[in-house]
Design a protein around this motif. Structure first.
Motif, short mmCIF file in Angstrom:
data_model
loop_
_atom_site.label_atom_id
_atom_site.label_comp_id
_atom_site.label_asym_id
_atom_site.label_seq_id
_atom_site.Cartn_x
_atom_site.Cartn_y
_atom_site.Cartn_z
N UNK A 1 1.16 -1.03 0.09
CA UNK A 1 -0.01 -0.06 0.30
C UNK A 1 0.99 1.63 0.00
N UNK A 2 0.40 2.10 -1.15
CA UNK A 2 1.40 3.56 -0.95
C UNK A 2 0.69 4.31 -0.81
N UNK A 3 0.95 5.39 0.10
CA UNK A 3 0.11 6.36 1.05
C UNK A 3 0.59 8.11 0.64
N UNK A 4 -0.15 8.48 0.19
CA UNK A 4 0.37 10.29 -0.86
C UNK A 4 -0.53 11.32 0.21
N UNK A 5 0.07 12.25 0.15
CA UNK A 5 -0.69 13.34 0.20
C UNK A 5 -0.98 13.85 -0.92
N UNK B 1 -3.95 16.42 2.68
CA UNK B 1 -2.97 17.65 2.77
C UNK B 1 -2.43 17.79 4.66
N UNK B 2 -1.62 17.66 4.28
CA UNK B 2 -0.79 17.83 5.95
C UNK B 2 -1.75 17.32 6.60
N UNK C 1 -4.25 10.22 8.05
CA UNK C 1 -3.16 9.13 7.31
C UNK C 1 -3.24 8.28 8.07
N UNK C 2 -3.44 8.43 9.33
CA UNK C 2 -3.77 7.38 10.84
C UNK C 2 -5.25 6.38 10.16
N UNK C 3 -6.01 7.58 10.15
CA UNK C 3 -7.30 6.58 9.36
C UNK C 3 -7.50 5.96 8.29
N UNK C 4 -6.72 6.00 7.79
CA UNK C 4 -6.34 5.15 6.20
C UNK C 4 -5.37 4.19 6.81
N UNK C 5 -4.28 4.46 7.93
CA UNK C 5 -3.40 3.08 8.22
C UNK C 5 -4.43 1.93 8.49
N UNK D 1 3.05 13.14 11.94
CA UNK D 1 3.50 12.11 10.18
C UNK D 1 4.50 11.12 10.50
N UNK D 2 5.50 11.14 11.11
CA UNK D 2 6.27 10.07 10.98
C UNK D 2 5.97 8.91 13.64
N UNK D 3 4.90 9.75 13.81
CA UNK D 3 4.31 9.38 15.06
C UNK D 3 3.37 7.99 14.83
#
Length: 408
Positions: free
Chosen positions: A129-133, A156-157, A162-166, A196-198
């Motif tokens: 899975x490739x996740x992009x902004x 965006x940002x 991102x967490x919801x999608x992961x 984001x890193x967290x």
């Protein structure tokens, strides 16, 4: 069906642009005089749209290094490193960039675009899975087209997006690869990278960060947003370009991954592209030395950013959300942006015009890029010119005093 019917929207936008009499996508620099001035249409222009953040395109030491390399090794390599071998300068540059970031490995590409295209499409494969902004650069989107991985966009940002999608991916097999950028090239905003890193750590996702517009500009040593936010060691791959701060062309990727070198025989944009000519490699090596030796260039860049950003904001312009070397000026629609750009060119100032569909959320922009060697007077002149044009076009309220009554 016509061959270009699928590009109908772009054709319409392009025709609108051409109604101004100038085509911003085919501007001819008849002669570049310095990092901040050029001859365009027979006239001297102030350049505020060239991404030349430190002004190193005319740095004497960089130019001399390039000239010496041409005399010693010729004008080009005439092939890829896989076919024609690596020059000593290629290897030295990779070692120096790796050391600059404190990483073990580096690959140099012929362009930054190819670095993103090749790395991303190679790392994320079938079953991943490739996740992009959502506001990712075109090179990242094009990499998505080349991969067999599932591509997922997040807001965006927005680390929570991102967490919801992961979270939704659950226990599905495959690697999660997340692509972020340091400074985004249209609005000039930077990613909330630590947050984001967290999220990526929590979900065991790999992180690629593109520092194209933040190399040199951010961090105590100019290593970009990864350095300024203290997460260099948490970024699995850092990608960048030589065509902004370093004043040349080319791209790179650094990493500590122990199997990194397998990329040299799996990344097609590295394997099947002619390698950088000796002159470019030599100028980039010298430019990297300048970045490390002259932190005052970064200080001056940010002083100039403040002059332009705050000056335009004080006049009432709607700008990108934060200070940065990219200053995006919002305009109400495409035709206003195109007319504004034309008026700027007529006034002797070159900036970029950015209109849908090439912009985030369909916004129309004048895109300005600040250089460390712009003078304060140049930037203040630009602010006054832009303010005058904006009032003529009705973008800003005309504050010219009105005379009421007759003579006294």
């Amino acid at each position: 069906m016509g061959l270009f019917d699928r590009h109908a929207g772009l054709l319409e936008a392009y025709r609108d642009v051409r109604t101004t009499g100038y085509d911003p996508f085919q501007i001819r620099m008849e002669r570049v005089l310095s990092p901040t001035e050029a001859i365009i249409n027979g006239r001297k222009m102030l350049l505020v749209g060239t991404n030349n953040y430190f002004g190193l395109t005319f740095d004497p030491s960089c130019m001399e290094a390039a000239i010496e390399a041409i005399r010693a090794e010729g004008t080009g390599t005439t092939g890829s490193r896989i076919a024609n071998g690596s020059y000593t300068e290629h290897v030295a540059l990779e070692q120096e960039i790796a050391e600059f970031y404190g990483k073990k490995h580096c690959m140099v590409f012929t362009t930054g675009y190819q670095a993103n295209l090749g790395l991303i499409s190679t790392l994320a494969g079938e079953g991943d899975q490739l996740l992009i902004d959502a506001d990712s650069h075109a090179s990242i989107y094009d990499a998505c087209k080349m991969t067999q991985a599932e591509v997922v966009r997040f807001k965006h940002n927005d680390p929570s997006s991102l967490e919801a999608r992961l979270r939704r991916l659950g226990d599905r097999p495959g690697n999660r690869v997340v692509v972020l950028e340091g400074i985004y090239s249209m609005l000039g905003d930077s990613a909330p990278l630590r947050e984001f890193i967290d999220v990526c750590k929590k979900y065991k996702a790999y992180v690629i960060v593109d520092e194209a517009h933040s190399l040199g500009a951010l961090g105590d040593n100019g290593r970009g947003l990864c350095e300024s936010t203290g997460v260099i060691d948490d970024c699995h791959f850092i990608v960048g370009t030589f065509s902004k701060t370093l004043g040349a062309i080319g791209g790179y990727c650094v990493s500590d991954d122990p199997d990194f070198d397998i990329l040299r025989v799996t990344v097609r944009s590295y394997m099947f592209t002619a390698s950088l000519p000796p002159s470019i490699v030599a100028s980039v090596r010298q430019a990297l030395k300048v970045v490390k030796a002259k932190p005052e260039l970064r200080t001056q860049l940010w002083s100039n950013v403040a002059t332009l950003y705050e000056g335009l904001a004080a006049k009432g312009f709607k700008l990108g959300p934060e200070h940065g070397p990219v200053v995006g000026v919002h305009l109400p629609n495409r035709m206003t942006a195109i007319g504004f750009w034309r008026a700027m060119l007529d006034a002797g100032i070159y900036v970029n015009v950015a209109v849908p569909p090439a912009t985030p959320n369909g916004v129309s922009l004048l895109r300005c890029s600040v250089c460390a060697v712009h003078t304060k007077e140049q930037l203040e002149h630009m602010i006054e010119v832009m303010t005058g044009i904006a009032r003529q076009l009705g973008v800003l309220e005309d504050r010219t005093p009105r005379v009421v009554g007759g003579a006294r």
